[in-house]
Design an enzyme around this catalytic site. Structure first.
Site, mmCIF file in Angstrom:
data_model
loop_
_atom_site.group_PDB
_atom_site.id
_atom_site.type_symbol
_atom_site.label_atom_id
_atom_site.label_comp_id
_atom_site.label_asym_id
_atom_site.label_seq_id
_atom_site.Cartn_x
_atom_site.Cartn_y
_atom_site.Cartn_z
ATOM 1 N N LYS A 214 -14.499 -20.802 66.878
ATOM 2 C CA LYS A 214 -14.334 -22.253 66.697
ATOM 3 C C LYS A 214 -14.621 -22.635 65.251
ATOM 4 O O LYS A 214 -13.867 -23.383 64.601
ATOM 5 C CB LYS A 214 -15.270 -23.011 67.635
ATOM 6 C CG LYS A 214 -15.369 -24.507 67.386
ATOM 7 C CD LYS A 214 -14.045 -25.225 67.608
ATOM 8 C CE LYS A 214 -14.077 -26.632 67.076
ATOM 9 N NZ LYS A 214 -12.772 -27.302 67.164
ATOM 10 N N CYS A 268 -15.750 -32.879 61.727
ATOM 11 C CA CYS A 268 -15.661 -31.420 61.960
ATOM 12 C C CYS A 268 -15.586 -30.627 60.680
ATOM 13 O O CYS A 268 -16.469 -29.837 60.370
ATOM 14 C CB CYS A 268 -14.423 -31.126 62.794
ATOM 15 S SG CYS A 268 -14.373 -32.121 64.239
HETATM 16 N N1 SAJ Z 1 -6.714 -33.127 55.338
HETATM 17 C C1 SAJ Z 1 -6.276 -32.860 54.033
HETATM 18 N N2 SAJ Z 1 -5.242 -31.993 53.858
HETATM 19 C C2 SAJ Z 1 -4.635 -31.370 54.915
HETATM 20 C C3 SAJ Z 1 -5.093 -31.656 56.231
HETATM 21 C C4 SAJ Z 1 -6.131 -32.534 56.424
HETATM 22 O O1 SAJ Z 1 -6.802 -33.401 53.055
HETATM 23 O O2 SAJ Z 1 -3.692 -30.605 54.696
HETATM 24 C C5 SAJ Z 1 -7.853 -34.034 55.528
HETATM 25 C C6 SAJ Z 1 -7.524 -35.218 56.423
HETATM 26 O O3 SAJ Z 1 -7.033 -36.301 55.651
HETATM 27 C C7 SAJ Z 1 -8.896 -35.541 57.023
HETATM 28 C C8 SAJ Z 1 -9.566 -34.166 57.108
HETATM 29 O O4 SAJ Z 1 -8.861 -33.306 56.213
HETATM 30 O O5 SAJ Z 1 -9.639 -36.355 56.134
HETATM 31 C C9 SAJ Z 1 -9.589 -33.545 58.511
HETATM 32 O O6 SAJ Z 1 -8.301 -33.614 59.010
HETATM 33 P P1 SAJ Z 1 -7.811 -32.762 60.288
HETATM 34 O O7 SAJ Z 1 -6.355 -32.939 60.415
HETATM 35 O O8 SAJ Z 1 -8.316 -31.377 60.208
HETATM 36 O O9 SAJ Z 1 -8.445 -33.529 61.520
HETATM 37 P P2 SAJ Z 1 -9.710 -33.333 62.469
HETATM 38 O O10 SAJ Z 1 -10.928 -33.019 61.689
HETATM 39 O O11 SAJ Z 1 -9.718 -34.535 63.337
HETATM 40 O O12 SAJ Z 1 -9.338 -32.092 63.468
HETATM 41 C C10 SAJ Z 1 -9.730 -30.771 63.241
HETATM 42 C C11 SAJ Z 1 -8.683 -29.892 63.905
HETATM 43 N N3 SAJ Z 1 -8.936 -28.521 63.549
HETATM 44 C C12 SAJ Z 1 -7.891 -27.782 63.089
HETATM 45 O O13 SAJ Z 1 -6.774 -28.262 62.927
HETATM 46 C C13 SAJ Z 1 -8.192 -26.349 62.796
HETATM 47 C C14 SAJ Z 1 -8.769 -30.066 65.415
HETATM 48 O O14 SAJ Z 1 -7.904 -29.142 66.058
HETATM 49 C C15 SAJ Z 1 -10.180 -29.805 65.885
HETATM 50 O O15 SAJ Z 1 -10.295 -29.938 67.289
HETATM 51 C C16 SAJ Z 1 -11.110 -30.804 65.222
HETATM 52 O O16 SAJ Z 1 -11.038 -30.577 63.795
HETATM 53 C C17 SAJ Z 1 -12.515 -30.552 65.760
HETATM 54 O O17 SAJ Z 1 -12.941 -31.401 66.575
HETATM 55 O O18 SAJ Z 1 -13.082 -29.492 65.452
#
Ligand code: SAJ
Length: 428
Positions: A214, A268
């Site tokens: 995870k 996360c």
């Molecule tokens: N972000 C970027 N660049 C990217 C992708 C995201 O800057 O290419 C930023 C987003 O704007 C945001 C942050 O990162 O501020 C997190 O974005 P996220 O899309 O990872 O969203 P989370 O944190 O809600 O979801 C993640 C997901 N993990 C993965 O994709 C590996 C989700 O599947 C998990 O369930 C979740 O964390 C969790 O609860 O762990």
């Protein structure tokens, strides 16, 4: 226990009704089990008992009402109400302390509550995201509290979730799941239980591997976002549009570069890399460095703003700044660890006024029009859908100066009359 689960007679308690616990409780109730949701926040229990959810998520209100009306889900803040259940599913938060060490107090308190009310032979599932070795430690905690030995007197499993807010109910059903058992029998029982609604693939392993998997998933994402952010940093020096470069690089069959931006928020990614490292004796520095790069991205946005204001000869201390977007990601109202607030922290003492507008969160101004009228600079800090189709001509007319900083690659072609800068947009 197998028969009770297969016949849906097993009584389930879900401990912690947050953005994972509540949908999970609803899914098990929907699958025909008798579920008791246990939550220490009495205001949340009250709200839920009245059939309304404290979580913003499509479909959750009608699903909640259905299972409450059918009586397959009850919610409570009284531990007595979850006594002698067959299954306990723990979904409590595992935040970081100020010093980035894991704060497991919520988990320990939930496990102690369960230890008091559980019976011999119960299945305990921990869904929380936890440092490697924590499930084993929680098993020892129960043994200390009740004399029950994990794997012998009760079943114990780590079952991480991967749902994306906004798609929780679909992903709870169709995502693949991993069950990390303290022993094989525990993992098999968990598989039988979750198969009542999970249609995705199921994988079984031991609890410590599951905990690492995870954390590795989110750390992989965080490190790759940091790499994209460093590419963006370099793009300014080479005067390249990093998004065009990423698009071209991603035409390679085995390259998938992530998106640079004003920062990495949520509950996360900013946390999980530190959980992964927390019980390790030493590490090699990459994961921590990636975290620092992502944590510093709001400062890069500030540098772009300062550079732009200097270009128009507007002293910082006279500048009125409008921040569009407070949520940590697009089309969400979740502000946890949002880079928008980091950015505001970095500029608020240097400029005349900072305004904010977010269609999901609110802000200093309820209307975008009010937030931008008389402003000198706009910073787009969240990729909300609404920001992709703004009428920049009308916005330009009501601004005092026209600086536009894009922190989330919302703007393809800079609007006429604006001094434009964007993270990774090295050609401007
Ligand atoms: N972000 C970027 N660049 C990217 C992708 C995201 O800057 O290419 C930023 C987003 O704007 C945001 C942050 O990162 O501020 C997190 O974005 P996220 O899309 O990872 O969203 P989370 O944190 O809600 O979801 C993640 C997901 N993990 C993965 O994709 C590996 C989700 O599947 C998990 O369930 C979740 O964390 C969790 O609860 O762990």
């Amino acid at each position: 226990m197998k028969e009770k689960i297969a016949s849906r007679e097993a009584e389930i308690a879900v401990v912690g009704l947050g953005y994972i616990g509540l949908p999970t409780a609803i899914m098990f109730a929907n699958a025909g089990f008798n579920v008791t949701g246990y939550e220490i926040r009495e205001d949340v229990v009250k709200k839920l008992s009245n059939g309304s959810s404290h979580i913003v998520e499509p479909e959750i209100d009608e699903l909640l009402k259905t299972v409450l009306q059918e009586g397959t889900l009850r919610v409570t803040s009284t531990p007595e109400d979850i006594k002698n259940k067959d299954v306990y599913i723990i979904c409590v938060q595992t935040p970081l302390n100020q010093d980035k060490t894991p704060n497991l107090q919520y988990l320990k308190s939930a496990v102690k509550t369960v230890a008091k009310v559980m019976k011999r032979g119960s299945l305990i599932v921990i869904e929380s995201t936890i440092p490697p070795l924590t499930t084993v430690k929680m098993g020892e905690l129960i043994e200390k509290e009740r004399g029950f030995k994990a794997g012998r007197d009760f079943y114990l499993v780590h079952a991480p979730e991967r749902v994306m807010p906004g798609r929780i109910f679909k992903e709870l059903v169709y995502n693949s799941r991993i069950f990390g058992g303290i022993n094989e029998e525990s993992a098999e029982l968990a598989e039988l239980l979750y198969r009542s609604f999970v249609k995705g693939q199921v994988f079984k392993t031991n609890s410590t591997t599951s905990e690492m998997v995870k954390l590795m998933e989110n750390t992989f994402r965080d490190v790759n976002i940091a790499l994209a952010n460093e590419f963006a940093f370099l793009a300014h020096q080479y005067r390249v549009d990093i998004f065009k470069a990423i698009e071209l690089a991603n035409t390679h069959p085995r390259v998938r570069i992530h998106m640079p931006g004003i920062g990495v928020g949520g509950h996360c990614l900013p946390k999980d890399p530190y959980l992964l490292l927390s019980f390790a004796r030493e590490d090699l520095g990459l994961i921590k460095k990636a975290r620092e790069i992502n944590e510093d991205m709001p400062l890069l946005a500030k540098d772009l703003l300062v550079e732009a204001l200097k270009t128009i000869n507007l002293p910082l201390e006279e500048a009125i700044i409008a921040v569009l977007g407070l949520a940590y990601k697009g089309n969400s109202d979740d502000i946890r660890n949002s880079p928008s607030y980091e950015f505001i922290e970095h500029i608020k003492d240097d400029v005349k006024e900072v305004r904010s507008y977010d269609p999901y969160v609110g802000g200093t101004h309820e209307k975008l029009e009010e937030a931008v009228t008389g402003a000198d600079a706009i910073i787009i800090a969240t990729d909300h859908e609404e920001f992709k189709s703004l009428d920049w001509e009308s916005i330009g007319k009501v601004m005092r100066s026209r600086v536009l900083i894009d922190g989330r690659h919302i703007i393809e072609k800079p609007p006429k009359g604006f001094l434009f800068k964007g993270i990774g947009r090295g050609e401007y």
